[in-house]
Design a protein around this motif. Structure first.
Motif, PDB file in Angstrom:
ATOM      1  N   HIS A 255      -5.853  25.284  31.974  1.00  0.00           N
ATOM      2  CA  HIS A 255      -5.935  26.310  30.307  1.00  0.00           C
ATOM      3  C   HIS A 255      -6.519  24.715  29.368  1.00  0.00           C
ATOM      4  CE1 HIS A 255      -3.493  30.226  30.443  1.00  0.00           C
ATOM      5  NE2 HIS A 255      -3.461  29.438  31.835  1.00  0.00           N
ATOM      6  N   GLU A 256      -6.970  24.413  30.433  1.00  0.00           N
ATOM      7  CA  GLU A 256      -7.564  23.320  29.730  1.00  0.00           C
ATOM      8  C   GLU A 256      -7.269  22.137  28.585  1.00  0.00           C
ATOM      9  OE1 GLU A 256     -11.094  23.596  31.143  1.00  0.00           O
ATOM     10  OE2 GLU A 256     -10.888  25.022  31.188  1.00  0.00           O
TER      11      GLU A 256
ATOM     12  N   ARG B  29     -10.449  19.252  23.410  1.00  0.00           N
ATOM     13  CA  ARG B  29      -9.061  19.634  24.758  1.00  0.00           C
ATOM     14  C   ARG B  29      -7.761  18.923  24.178  1.00  0.00           C
ATOM     15  NH1 ARG B  29     -11.431  19.033  30.743  1.00  0.00           N
ATOM     16  NH2 ARG B  29      -9.264  19.592  30.970  1.00  0.00           N
TER      17      ARG B  29
ATOM     18  N   LEU C 278       1.448  26.006  25.452  1.00  0.00           N
ATOM     19  CA  LEU C 278       0.669  26.547  24.416  1.00  0.00           C
ATOM     20  C   LEU C 278       0.709  26.527  23.218  1.00  0.00           C
ATOM     21  CD1 LEU C 278      -1.337  27.750  27.976  1.00  0.00           C
ATOM     22  CD2 LEU C 278      -1.948  25.385  26.424  1.00  0.00           C
TER      23      LEU C 278
ATOM     24  N   SER D 245       5.000  26.071  30.548  1.00  0.00           N
ATOM     25  CA  SER D 245       3.452  26.433  30.278  1.00  0.00           C
ATOM     26  C   SER D 245       3.039  27.470  28.970  1.00  0.00           C
ATOM     27  CB  SER D 245       2.347  25.884  31.086  1.00  0.00           C
ATOM     28  OG  SER D 245       2.734  27.064  31.674  1.00  0.00           O
ATOM     29  N   GLN D 246       3.348  28.420  28.635  1.00  0.00           N
ATOM     30  CA  GLN D 246       3.276  28.942  27.685  1.00  0.00           C
ATOM     31  C   GLN D 246       4.422  28.542  26.559  1.00  0.00           C
ATOM     32  OE1 GLN D 246       5.083  32.969  29.533  1.00  0.00           O
ATOM     33  NE2 GLN D 246       2.809  33.741  30.312  1.00  0.00           N
TER      34      GLN D 246
ATOM     35  N   PRO E 263     -12.935  29.149  21.952  1.00  0.00           N
ATOM     36  CA  PRO E 263     -13.992  29.197  22.365  1.00  0.00           C
ATOM     37  C   PRO E 263     -14.917  27.856  21.381  1.00  0.00           C
ATOM     38  CG  PRO E 263     -14.186  30.803  22.327  1.00  0.00           C
ATOM     39  CD  PRO E 263     -12.771  30.990  21.881  1.00  0.00           C
ATOM     40  N   LYS E 264     -15.055  28.177  20.217  1.00  0.00           N
ATOM     41  CA  LYS E 264     -15.822  26.546  19.514  1.00  0.00           C
ATOM     42  C   LYS E 264     -14.754  25.743  19.432  1.00  0.00           C
ATOM     43  CE  LYS E 264     -16.844  30.120  16.117  1.00  0.00           C
ATOM     44  NZ  LYS E 264     -16.368  31.368  16.225  1.00  0.00           N
ATOM     45  N   ASN E 265     -13.601  25.676  20.268  1.00  0.00           N
ATOM     46  CA  ASN E 265     -12.958  24.066  20.134  1.00  0.00           C
ATOM     47  C   ASN E 265     -12.401  23.302  21.377  1.00  0.00           C
ATOM     48  OD1 ASN E 265     -11.254  22.792  17.865  1.00  0.00           O
ATOM     49  ND2 ASN E 265      -9.484  24.051  17.361  1.00  0.00           N
ATOM     50  N   LEU E 266     -13.508  23.985  22.929  1.00  0.00           N
ATOM     51  CA  LEU E 266     -13.370  23.119  23.691  1.00  0.00           C
ATOM     52  C   LEU E 266     -13.391  22.109  23.916  1.00  0.00           C
ATOM     53  CD1 LEU E 266     -14.550  26.142  26.564  1.00  0.00           C
ATOM     54  CD2 LEU E 266     -12.619  25.126  25.951  1.00  0.00           C
TER      55      LEU E 266
ATOM     56  N   ARG F 251      -5.634  27.016  18.469  1.00  0.00           N
ATOM     57  CA  ARG F 251      -6.435  25.904  18.704  1.00  0.00           C
ATOM     58  C   ARG F 251      -7.594  25.597  20.679  1.00  0.00           C
ATOM     59  NH1 ARG F 251      -4.654  19.882  19.065  1.00  0.00           N
ATOM     60  NH2 ARG F 251      -6.488  19.112  19.890  1.00  0.00           N
ATOM     61  N   PHE F 252      -6.982  27.234  20.841  1.00  0.00           N
ATOM     62  CA  PHE F 252      -7.267  27.398  22.462  1.00  0.00           C
ATOM     63  C   PHE F 252      -8.770  28.677  21.873  1.00  0.00           C
ATOM     64  CE2 PHE F 252      -3.567  25.418  23.326  1.00  0.00           C
ATOM     65  CZ  PHE F 252      -4.113  24.780  24.276  1.00  0.00           C
TER      66      PHE F 252
ATOM     67  N   GLY G   1      -1.213  27.029  19.847  1.00  0.00           N
ATOM     68  CA  GLY G   1      -1.391  28.726  20.260  1.00  0.00           C
ATOM     69  C   GLY G   1      -2.961  29.521  20.535  1.00  0.00           C
ATOM     70  N   PRO G   2      -2.832  29.907  19.657  1.00  0.00           N
ATOM     71  CA  PRO G   2      -4.750  31.012  19.435  1.00  0.00           C
ATOM     72  C   PRO G   2      -5.662  30.484  18.757  1.00  0.00           C
ATOM     73  CG  PRO G   2      -3.255  32.689  18.709  1.00  0.00           C
ATOM     74  CD  PRO G   2      -2.881  31.425  19.500  1.00  0.00           C
TER      75      PRO G   2
END
Lengths: 253, 253
Positions: free
Chosen positions: A113-114, A87, A70, A66-67, A81-84, A78-79, A75-76
């Motif tokens: 991880h949403e 998904r 992601l 899963s790492q 808070p602005k992108n929640l 895409r994931f 990675g960072p």
């Protein structure tokens, strides 16, 4: 103070009893030989005898796969808070075997991880009660998704029962994946010549690589926590090629 | 295509029934409230009922804590083939409880990554047979190391039996750690006011933080794979604060 003085660097730190037809190397030049499926199987049995149970292995493979996923999904960047509200969606194609269970473990961590995970399983698979409770973040389906997905994780193949490939659910899932525009990550794919109905962009092999076909795409290796002493037990001289990572890219040597 | 249009970002995505005395936030500004030990315990029991067994949790905590430790030890710069003759040394101080077992799981993965691990255990601890076989890469000792170490991992404290702190083996280990020049990482430390005889540079909390004392140092949070539905069951509204990571730094809000 971390500079080595004088001693030559040994790049061949893993020595196997019968070298397979392929050799890989890591980013830093360490040689990682391929091994046969038979030796791979003996290695896992030895690990099991020493307490590295299937349950532990599933958990570890799930976390590491899963790492990697992601990262592949962005990675960072895409994931955030602005992108929640956007998904990413992953289609997870699982057959009725350990490889499928590894995929499900990966999917569970992705869902945590949403990530929107759509788990495809052939309709004859009866999920154990103890599993279903672990799975309730996943959308389980015996139909293939008809909406776009960002990534497909292929866990349809196992290393032994190639007759599965002739079954309608397998063919339907493999055809769907090959026709889909989303890239495919194959998890623990079998050796060249077996399975591989689905063309992958990346493949993740466990502990030591099997000789994989071209259709397996770019090969990555996942640490599943087997100590050097267990490798020794099946005749493999081993030093970890992973450095500080748990998943590393391999290159054809 | 990943840009959000118009919708405001919600930074308070985790809501707990009785907010603890401390609040933390992530690098991206998400609020992570602390919870009481009682609620933490109920959360882990609920997770267990849903199939997230202690064995799975130990494996996952071990992988994630070892990933954090490998970074603290220098990450990719330290772990290169050119550096293999200068393996970093970690002293792992473990008490006879789940926290100790978490430390041992971490140490096992560190040893697999060519870290020299010296495991200190009080001499009355009888290791289970099934454990010893998993441990043979570690150097197990009931004496504290008298050679320099790069890092100390503190797993001496558990969340309940504070009487352990009065025992000679605990005092000896805590004094040794406090007098040692190596920095300390505390794994799953108890709430402020309990334990903490050892001053830490960093602490790694699991799933949601307890309100930690100043002596816990900089707080990190580790994902142990609990799905949102389990949080719901104990009255916590939860969205993962982890993004694509499994270990994240927290800041006092």
């Amino acid at each position: 103070e971390n500079i080595l003085e004088g001693k030559p660097v040994v790049y061949r730190q893993i020595v196997v009893p019968q070298p397979g037809p392929k050799e890989y190397c890591t980013d830093s030049g360490l040689v990682v030989p391929s091994i046969s499926y038979e030796l791979h199987k003996r290695l896992l049995s030895a690990a099991e005898r020493y307490g590295l149970t299937l349950e532990r292995r599933l958990e570890m493979t799930g976390v590491c796969a899963s790492q990697m996923t992601l990262t592949l999904l962005g990675g960072p960047n895409r994931f955030t808070p602005k992108n929640l509200h956007q998904r990413p969606t992953v289609a997870l194609l699982c057959g009725p075997h350990v490889q499928g269970a590894q995929g499900i473990s990966c999917g569970r961590h992705l869902a945590n991880h949403e990530v929107e995970v759509i788990l495809f399983l052939p309709n004859f698979v009866k999920l154990l009660d103890s599993w279903v409770t672990l799975l309730f973040s996943l959308f389980i389906s015996t139909d293939l998704p008809d909406t776009p997905v960002d990534l497909i994780i292929n866990c349809l193949d196992c290393h032994e029962n190639t007759f599965l490939m002739d079954q309608p659910w397998y063919r339907a899932a493999a055809d769907w994946a090959n026709q889909n525009r989303a890239p495919v990550l194959s998890l623990d794919p079998p050796v060249s010549g077996q399975g591989h109905a689905v063309e992958a962009k990346w493949s993740l092999s466990l502990c030591l690589p099997l000789p994989l076909a071209e259709g397996a795409g770019r090969v990555y290796l996942c640490d599943i926590g087997i100590p050097r002493q267990v490798f020794q037990e099946v005749g493999i001289k081993y030093h970890s090629p992973f450095g500080c990572k748990f998943v590393i890219p391999l290159h054809s040597a």
